[in-house]
Motif scaffolding. Structure first.
Motif, mmCIF file in Angstrom:
data_model
loop_
_atom_site.group_PDB
_atom_site.id
_atom_site.type_symbol
_atom_site.label_atom_id
_atom_site.label_comp_id
_atom_site.label_asym_id
_atom_site.label_seq_id
_atom_site.Cartn_x
_atom_site.Cartn_y
_atom_site.Cartn_z
ATOM 1 N N ASP A 178 -1.774 2.930 -6.376
ATOM 2 C CA ASP A 178 -0.735 3.136 -5.366
ATOM 3 C C ASP A 178 -1.290 3.748 -4.090
ATOM 4 O OD1 ASP A 178 1.682 5.368 -4.473
ATOM 5 O OD2 ASP A 178 2.177 3.248 -4.623
ATOM 6 N N LEU A 230 2.455 -5.400 -0.705
ATOM 7 C CA LEU A 230 1.868 -4.379 -1.590
ATOM 8 C C LEU A 230 2.887 -3.307 -1.981
ATOM 9 C CD1 LEU A 230 -1.507 -3.848 0.311
ATOM 10 C CD2 LEU A 230 -1.020 -5.474 -1.506
ATOM 11 N N LEU A 231 4.155 -3.701 -1.974
ATOM 12 C CA LEU A 231 5.202 -2.772 -2.419
ATOM 13 C C LEU A 231 5.473 -2.922 -3.903
ATOM 14 C CD1 LEU A 231 7.685 -3.331 0.525
ATOM 15 C CD2 LEU A 231 6.388 -1.252 0.077
ATOM 16 N N ASP A 232 5.052 -4.030 -4.439
ATOM 17 C CA ASP A 232 5.291 -4.289 -5.858
ATOM 18 C C ASP A 232 4.042 -4.935 -6.444
ATOM 19 O OD1 ASP A 232 8.285 -5.572 -7.576
ATOM 20 O OD2 ASP A 232 6.646 -4.272 -8.232
ATOM 21 N N SER A 280 -1.108 1.834 -0.588
ATOM 22 C CA SER A 280 -0.330 2.462 0.485
ATOM 23 C C SER A 280 -1.167 2.595 1.746
ATOM 24 C CB SER A 280 0.173 3.834 0.043
ATOM 25 O OG SER A 280 1.082 3.711 -1.029
ATOM 26 N N ALA A 281 -2.430 2.964 1.566
ATOM 27 C CA ALA A 281 -3.312 3.121 2.731
ATOM 28 C C ALA A 281 -3.520 1.780 3.433
ATOM 29 C CB ALA A 281 -4.647 3.708 2.288
ATOM 30 N N ARG A 335 -1.478 -0.800 3.318
ATOM 31 C CA ARG A 335 -0.190 -1.151 3.912
ATOM 32 C C ARG A 335 -0.008 -0.430 5.236
ATOM 33 N NH1 ARG A 335 2.455 -0.176 -0.332
ATOM 34 N NH2 ARG A 335 3.384 1.830 0.159
ATOM 35 N N ASN A 336 -0.401 0.842 5.244
ATOM 36 C CA ASN A 336 -0.269 1.662 6.448
ATOM 37 C C ASN A 336 -1.103 1.114 7.602
ATOM 38 O OD1 ASN A 336 -1.855 4.380 7.777
ATOM 39 N ND2 ASN A 336 0.367 4.353 7.882
ATOM 40 N N HIS A 343 7.730 -8.564 -1.284
ATOM 41 C CA HIS A 343 7.296 -7.249 -1.749
ATOM 42 C C HIS A 343 5.885 -7.287 -2.296
ATOM 43 C CE1 HIS A 343 11.796 -6.131 -2.264
ATOM 44 N NE2 HIS A 343 11.356 -5.790 -1.084
#
Lengths: 234, 401
Positions: A74, A53-55, A78-79, A81-82, A49
């Motif tokens: 965040d 980059l989820l945690d 998120s960007a 991660r995307n 995680h």
């Protein structure tokens, strides 16, 4: 490509803090195929995680393709991660009542990619994993192996630097598991995409060229896996 | 484009629930605004009376005259003159009106003093006159009611007044639309409320000086009751003495007592008129919040997949806001149309009112905005609290359970 230095993570448990990751030092290069193994509670999923980059983590450094992710909010995480990280999960993490095509297009819908051409890219990704003919079906009409292929296609559509797999064969029979692992191996070899997989399965472990073992939140073993007949046979 | 595609894609999944919430919310708002309009019509007279700026000990006076007597008007004028002469009396507010011919139709023309204008709602279009008579001899007029609802500012209304049908030109400077509530001192009883001083009617309102020019005493009528306002600087004893003199001339009730009784009446009316609609709105609120929360929980797995693929929490919240906002907006728009379009059509006489007399002023728009905005914020807050309480990892873990 990825560098973790002295990473620690704590979870509050009642009045105390539980240390989920302890002094993690880890470097992952481009094109590696890595398994992370260990008993339950060793910190494998937590490490995954953090890598995805989820945690967040409490101390240390994490550099992803030259970017310090520690101070990212965040939205930025998120960007990133995307754009650069694909996920293949045990429960497939698909939207079951939507079509295969919609599921595969989803990461592009969240990105700045223009709408035009998205459908073609999704069909190409499905072609690569061998299920383009299922594009119009709803996910809940597919078998477990087919769903995992959809998940892989979804990961591929963004042309990621990294694919993170959490027990990718956990819900599959052995024959289907091999098919999925061969697909991931092919992707890793042909496109140089780094694959990191968390697993309890020896079958999965045998496909990986580097094995990391964790216990009590620490990396206790990190070595190149011995050459195996299975992996070399691909 | 993509956000819109995603938004409508998700809206389809909860379409029935959303339509149900929309229907309930729209109806609840409609019932509330309708009741609010009726309640405002009732309470408006209280507000208008307060705006008149009368002395606290002003009185509403009913002279003792024989109403069947042919000389009633003369007796009323005599008593009015006597009252005006009492020490401490600053002004007598009395209804004065006459009848003019407007084409073939008779129309009521009322004298509007500055004090009476303070008791009248502001024109819906245009404004009150500053001068009663213009340099060219035309008379400035505020038109009121259904008969004149199509009048435009600047229009000229030719009228004839008196037995000789003397012609005059009235120039429209303001329009009071339906319900066109104007001061009218035509009632008295054991309990006087502020609604006693007002009436909804059609007619022409002109300045006092203009009225004196157009109407002579023999063709003018006055009301049977009137307000007596006292000098703000008059001593208690002077006012007491004046009020004692009034008891010989008729009966009166003080403004203080009238306002107190009206407040009590309004409170009772509130319970009768507003409690049930408020209950409906609360129910609609609860339904909207509940269904929004249900929507969040149902879509937790979808949200977790979205998050995994790079859709930030902020964007997830924004999507929820759009959904809640759209429902609130549509319900609000329907009711806004009711407040304005329906009211305009009733005011123009194009349709008959299907509900009781209502007053929708700027406060009604504000009340609607408050309700719609409150619903939206409450829904967002509830949904955001559910999402904020979870870290992304908890999100993912719970979605698998």
């Amino acid at each position: 490509m990825i560098k973790l230095t002295n990473v620690n993570k704590f979870y509050p448990v009642g009045k105390t803090n539980f240390q989920a990751l302890a002094d993690i030092d880890l470097e992952i290069g481009k094109g590696e195929f890595i398994s992370i193994e260990g008993e339950s509670g060793a910190g494998k999923s937590t490490l995954l995680h953090v890598l995805g980059l989820l945690d967040t983590f409490d101390s240390g450094e994490y550099w992803f393709e030259g970017t310090d992710v520690r101070r990212m909010g965040d939205a930025k995480a998120s960007a990133l991660r995307n754009r650069r990280i694909g996920f293949v999960m045990q429960d497939f993490a698909l939207i079951p009542h939507k079509t295969v095509l919609f599921n595969v297009m989803l990461p592009l819908l969240f990105s700045k990619t223009p709408l035009r051409g998205m459908r073609k890219r999704a069909l190409d990704a499905l072609e690569q994993v061998g299920i383009a003919e299922q594009a119009g079906k709803r996910v809940n009409q597919l078998s477990g192996g087919q769903r995992q292929r959809v998940a892989i296609a979804r990961a591929l559509i963004i042309e990621p630097a990294l694919i993170l797999a959490d027990e990718p064969t956990g819900a599959l029979d052995s024959q289907t598991s091999r098919q999925i692992l061969e697909l991931l191996t092919k992707i890793n070899a042909a496109r140089g995409i780094t694959v990191v997989t968390v697993t309890h399965s020896k079958l999965v472990s045998d496909y990986c060229r580097r094995k990391i073992v964790m216990a009590d939140g620490r990396i206790v073993q990190d070595q190149a896996a011995p050459a195996s007949a299975l992996a070399e046979g691909i | 484009m993509k956000r819109i595609y995603l938004f409508f894609s998700s809206l389809r999944e909860s379409l029935l629930a959303d339509l149900l919430v929309l229907a309930v919310l729209t109806v609840a708002l409609f019932v509330f605004m309708d009741a609010y309009g009726m309640y405002r019509y009732i309470t408006m007279t209280y507000d208008l009376t307060q705006k008149a700026g009368l002395h606290a000990r002003a009185v509403y006076f009913c002279p003792s005259v024989d109403m069947d007597n042919m000389e009633t008007e003369e007796q009323l004028r005599a008593i009015k003159s006597e009252v005006e002469a009492l020490p401490g009396v600053q002004e007598v507010l009395i209804d004065r009106w006459g009848t003019a011919a407007c084409g073939d139709m008779p129309v009521k023309v009322t004298a509007s003093t500055e004090s009476l204008r303070r008791m009248t709602p502001a024109p819906d279009r245009g404004k009150w006159f500053e001068e009663g008579i213009n340099a060219d001899g035309s008379v400035n007029v505020v038109v009121a009611g259904k008969q004149f609802n199509d009048a435009q500012i600047g229009d000229e209304i030719p009228v004839q007044i008196g037995p000789e049908r003397k012609p005059y030109t009235l120039r429209v400077c303001g329009v009071l639309s339906i319900p066109a509530v104007v001061p009218s001192f035509g009632g008295y009883g054991s309990q006087v409320l502020t609604s006693t001083f007002f009436k909804s009617e059609s007619g022409l309102l002109i300045g006092e000086d203009a009225f004196d020019t157009l109407f002579t005493e023999d063709i003018e009528r006055i009301s049977s009751q009137f307000f007596i306002d006292f000098d703000q600087n008059a001593s208690q004893e002077t006012i007491d003495s004046a009020q004692e003199a009034l008891t010989r001339l008729g009966g009166y009730q003080t403004l203080e007592d009238i306002l107190r009784d009206t407040r009590a009446f309004n409170a009772t009316t509130f319970k009768q008129v507003m409690v049930r609609p408020i209950f409906y709105v609360v129910i609609a609120f609860v339904l909207l919040v509940s269904i929004s929360l249900l929507y969040v929980f149902k879509r937790l797995k979808t949200f977790s997949v979205y998050y995994l693929l790079g859709y930030s929490k902020r964007r997830i919240l924004a999507d929820m806001a759009w959904r809640a906002g759209l429902i609130a907006l549509v319900a609000g728009a329907v009711n806004f149309a009711y407040l304005h379009v329906y009211s305009s059509m009733v005011a123009a006489g194009k349709i008959e009112a299907v509900v009781g007399a209502c007053y929708f002023g700027a406060e009604a728009d504000g009340m609607l905005l408050l309700l719609v905005g409150g619903m939206f914020l409450l829904t967002m807050l509830a949904s955001a609290l559910v999402l904020r309480g979870k870290s992304a990892v908890v999100f993912l873990r719970e979605s698998r359970d």
